[in-house]
Structures are given as C-alpha cells and as structure tokens.
Scaffold this motif. Structure first.
Motif, short mmCIF file in Angstrom:
data_model
loop_
_atom_site.label_atom_id
_atom_site.label_comp_id
_atom_site.label_asym_id
_atom_site.label_seq_id
_atom_site.Cartn_x
_atom_site.Cartn_y
_atom_site.Cartn_z
N VAL A 156 0.83 -1.20 0.00
CA VAL A 156 0.00 0.00 0.00
C VAL A 156 0.87 1.26 0.00
O VAL A 156 0.60 2.22 -0.73
N GLY A 157 1.93 1.24 0.76
CA GLY A 157 2.86 2.38 0.77
C GLY A 157 3.51 2.60 -0.59
O GLY A 157 3.61 3.73 -1.07
N ASP A 158 3.95 1.50 -1.21
CA ASP A 158 4.55 1.59 -2.55
C ASP A 158 3.55 2.16 -3.56
O ASP A 158 3.90 3.01 -4.38
N LEU A 159 2.31 1.68 -3.50
CA LEU A 159 1.29 2.16 -4.44
C LEU A 159 0.95 3.63 -4.19
O LEU A 159 0.75 4.40 -5.14
N ALA A 160 0.89 4.03 -2.94
CA ALA A 160 0.60 5.43 -2.62
C ALA A 160 1.74 6.33 -3.13
O ALA A 160 1.49 7.37 -3.76
N ALA A 161 2.97 5.94 -2.86
CA ALA A 161 4.11 6.73 -3.34
C ALA A 161 4.14 6.75 -4.87
O ALA A 161 4.40 7.80 -5.48
N GLY A 162 3.85 5.61 -5.47
CA GLY A 162 3.79 5.55 -6.93
C GLY A 162 2.71 6.45 -7.50
O GLY A 162 2.91 7.12 -8.52
N ALA A 163 1.56 6.50 -6.83
CA ALA A 163 0.46 7.36 -7.30
C ALA A 163 0.86 8.83 -7.22
O ALA A 163 0.56 9.62 -8.14
N VAL A 164 1.56 9.22 -6.15
CA VAL A 164 2.03 10.61 -6.04
C VAL A 164 3.02 10.90 -7.18
O VAL A 164 2.92 11.94 -7.85
N GLY A 165 3.95 9.99 -7.40
CA GLY A 165 4.90 10.16 -8.50
C GLY A 165 4.21 10.23 -9.85
O GLY A 165 4.59 11.02 -10.72
N ALA A 166 3.17 9.42 -10.03
CA ALA A 166 2.42 9.42 -11.28
C ALA A 166 1.72 10.75 -11.52
O ALA A 166 1.73 11.28 -12.64
N VAL A 167 1.13 11.31 -10.47
CA VAL A 167 0.43 12.59 -10.60
C VAL A 167 1.42 13.71 -10.90
O VAL A 167 1.16 14.56 -11.77
N VAL A 168 2.56 13.73 -10.23
CA VAL A 168 3.57 14.75 -10.49
C VAL A 168 4.05 14.64 -11.94
O VAL A 168 4.13 15.65 -12.67
N ALA A 169 4.35 13.43 -12.38
CA ALA A 169 4.80 13.23 -13.76
C ALA A 169 3.71 13.64 -14.75
O ALA A 169 3.99 14.28 -15.77
N ALA A 170 2.47 13.27 -14.47
CA ALA A 170 1.37 13.60 -15.37
C ALA A 170 1.19 15.11 -15.48
O ALA A 170 0.92 15.63 -16.57
N LEU A 171 1.36 15.82 -14.37
CA LEU A 171 1.30 17.29 -14.42
C LEU A 171 2.41 17.85 -15.30
O LEU A 171 2.17 18.73 -16.15
N LEU A 172 3.62 17.34 -15.12
CA LEU A 172 4.75 17.83 -15.91
C LEU A 172 4.59 17.49 -17.39
O LEU A 172 4.82 18.34 -18.25
N VAL A 173 4.22 16.26 -17.68
CA VAL A 173 4.06 15.84 -19.07
C VAL A 173 2.95 16.62 -19.74
O VAL A 173 3.10 17.09 -20.88
N SER A 174 1.84 16.79 -19.05
CA SER A 174 0.72 17.52 -19.66
C SER A 174 1.04 18.99 -19.89
O SER A 174 0.50 19.61 -20.80
N ARG A 175 1.93 19.55 -19.09
CA ARG A 175 2.32 20.95 -19.27
C ARG A 175 3.37 21.13 -20.35
O ARG A 175 3.48 22.20 -20.94
N THR A 176 4.17 20.08 -20.59
CA THR A 176 5.30 20.23 -21.52
C THR A 176 5.10 19.55 -22.86
O THR A 176 5.83 19.85 -23.79
N SER A 177 4.14 18.64 -22.98
CA SER A 177 3.97 17.93 -24.24
C SER A 177 3.15 18.78 -25.21
O SER A 177 2.46 19.71 -24.82
N ALA A 178 3.23 18.42 -26.45
CA ALA A 178 2.47 19.14 -27.47
C ALA A 178 0.99 19.00 -27.19
O ALA A 178 0.53 18.01 -26.61
N ALA A 179 0.24 19.97 -27.60
CA ALA A 179 -1.21 19.96 -27.34
C ALA A 179 -1.88 18.74 -27.95
O ALA A 179 -2.78 18.17 -27.36
N GLU A 180 -1.46 18.35 -29.11
CA GLU A 180 -2.04 17.16 -29.75
C GLU A 180 -0.90 16.25 -30.18
O GLU A 180 -0.15 16.58 -31.09
N PRO A 181 -0.77 15.09 -29.53
CA PRO A 181 0.35 14.20 -29.86
C PRO A 181 0.22 13.66 -31.28
O PRO A 181 -0.87 13.36 -31.74
N ARG A 182 1.34 13.60 -31.96
CA ARG A 182 1.37 13.01 -33.30
C ARG A 182 2.44 11.92 -33.30
O ARG A 182 3.53 12.14 -32.80
N PRO A 183 2.12 10.79 -33.89
CA PRO A 183 3.12 9.70 -33.94
C PRO A 183 4.27 10.04 -34.84
O PRO A 183 4.20 10.87 -35.68
#
Length: 183
Positions: A156-183
């Motif tokens: 449970v601790g690992d999953l909670a820490a992972g979820a926090v890391g996931a949210v931080v990464a998701a915030l950073l990726v969503s702020r820095t990635s292109a508005a519409e991803p293209r392959p």
C-alpha cells in the motif's frame, strides 16, 4: 548513432547484470536483465537528455537498492524510489504511446482539453504499471524467492508513493507535451 551521456548508465546496467548474477544468482540476473531492457527504451525513443539520465539512474538505483537491501537499511528510501520511478516510467510510457500511434488524432476532430487527456493517460498508465509491479513482487515472493519483501503495508505504501509520482509526472508531461500528440 552518437554516444550519449546516458549510455554510460546503460553500460552500468550491462555490468550490473553480471554483478547481480554473481551476487545473487538467477534472481539477480532476472532483476537486472529487466532493468537493462528498460534502460534502452528512452534511447530508442530519443527522449530528452534529462529524462533519459534521470530515468536510467533511478532504475539502476532501484534495482541495486532491492538487491542489496538498502530499502531495509534506509527508512523511507523505498517510498522515494517508488514515487520517482513510477513518475519517470509514466513519462516514458507517454512517449512510447505517442510514438506507437496509440494516441493519434483525426484531422476532423479537435480535442477540447488535450492536456487533460495527457494527464489522465500518463497518470493512469503509471499507476497501472505500479500495480503490475506490485503483483510481480508478490509472485516473486510467493513462488520464486521469499527474500523479496512484500506485505500489506509495503504494498500500500509503494502504491501510494507511486500514485504521487504518477500525478507529479502527469502534471509535468501535460504541461510540456504538445497539445495534440502526433506519432
């Protein structure tokens, strides 16, 4: 293809496979063989240098920390590494999905909130992979080697820490990635 600074970490991963095999047999081999494979993903994608280095260094630290019982010796290290690794894996997974064309768009459809989609996919993928990792830890403990540390509080601790890391990464990726991803 020119050598990158992060290629030294991939070389360390290769040496780690040998060292872990000598130190811990086939369990050490299996752990670092997985780590080594993961180290080549950012290279194949051509990710930014900072993500490549941070991702590779974190995975190597995570592997050695598990093998050498640093998680038992250093309180809280497990949670820090789970948070960091899950976030970095989420960021790299976003790039894999974009590169694979899994997040394509249609010319006749304009996304209203592309950054929200980026956030949801990055966080969701990272948390899902954290859950898969915890399943694999349990399987490893149950059927492979009892020295693999698992337990309710740990999981449970690992999953909670992972979820926090996931949210931080998701915030950073969503702020820095292109508005519409293209392959």
């Amino acid at each position: 293809m020119p050598l990158l600074p992060s290629d030294t970490l991939r070389a360390a991963g290769l040496v780690s496979v040998l060292g872990a095999t000598i130190l811990d047999g086939w369990v050490g081999f299996a752990l670092f063989f997985l780590v080594l494979g993961a180290l080549f993903i950012p290279r194949a994608l051509g990710t930014s240098a900072w993500l490549d280095v941070t991702y590779c260094a974190t995975l190597l630290i995570a592997g050695w920390a598990a093998l050498l019982d640093w998680y038992l010796a250093v309180p809280g290290l497990d949670l820090v590494v789970h948070g960091a690794a899950t976030g970095l894996i989420g960021a790299v997974t976003w790039q894999v999905l974009v590169r694979a064309g899994a997040l394509t768009h249609h010319d006749d459809v304009r996304l209203e909130r592309p950054r929200l989609g980026t956030f949801v996919v990055t966080a969701g993928a990272a948390v899902t992979l954290a859950v898969v990792w915890e399943f694999l830890e349990w399987i490893g403990h149950t059927w492979v080697d009892e020295r693999i540390q698992v337990g309710y509080d740990d999981t449970v601790g690992d999953l909670a820490a992972g979820a926090v890391g996931a949210v931080v990464a998701a915030l950073l990726v969503s702020r820095t990635s292109a508005a519409e991803p293209r392959p």
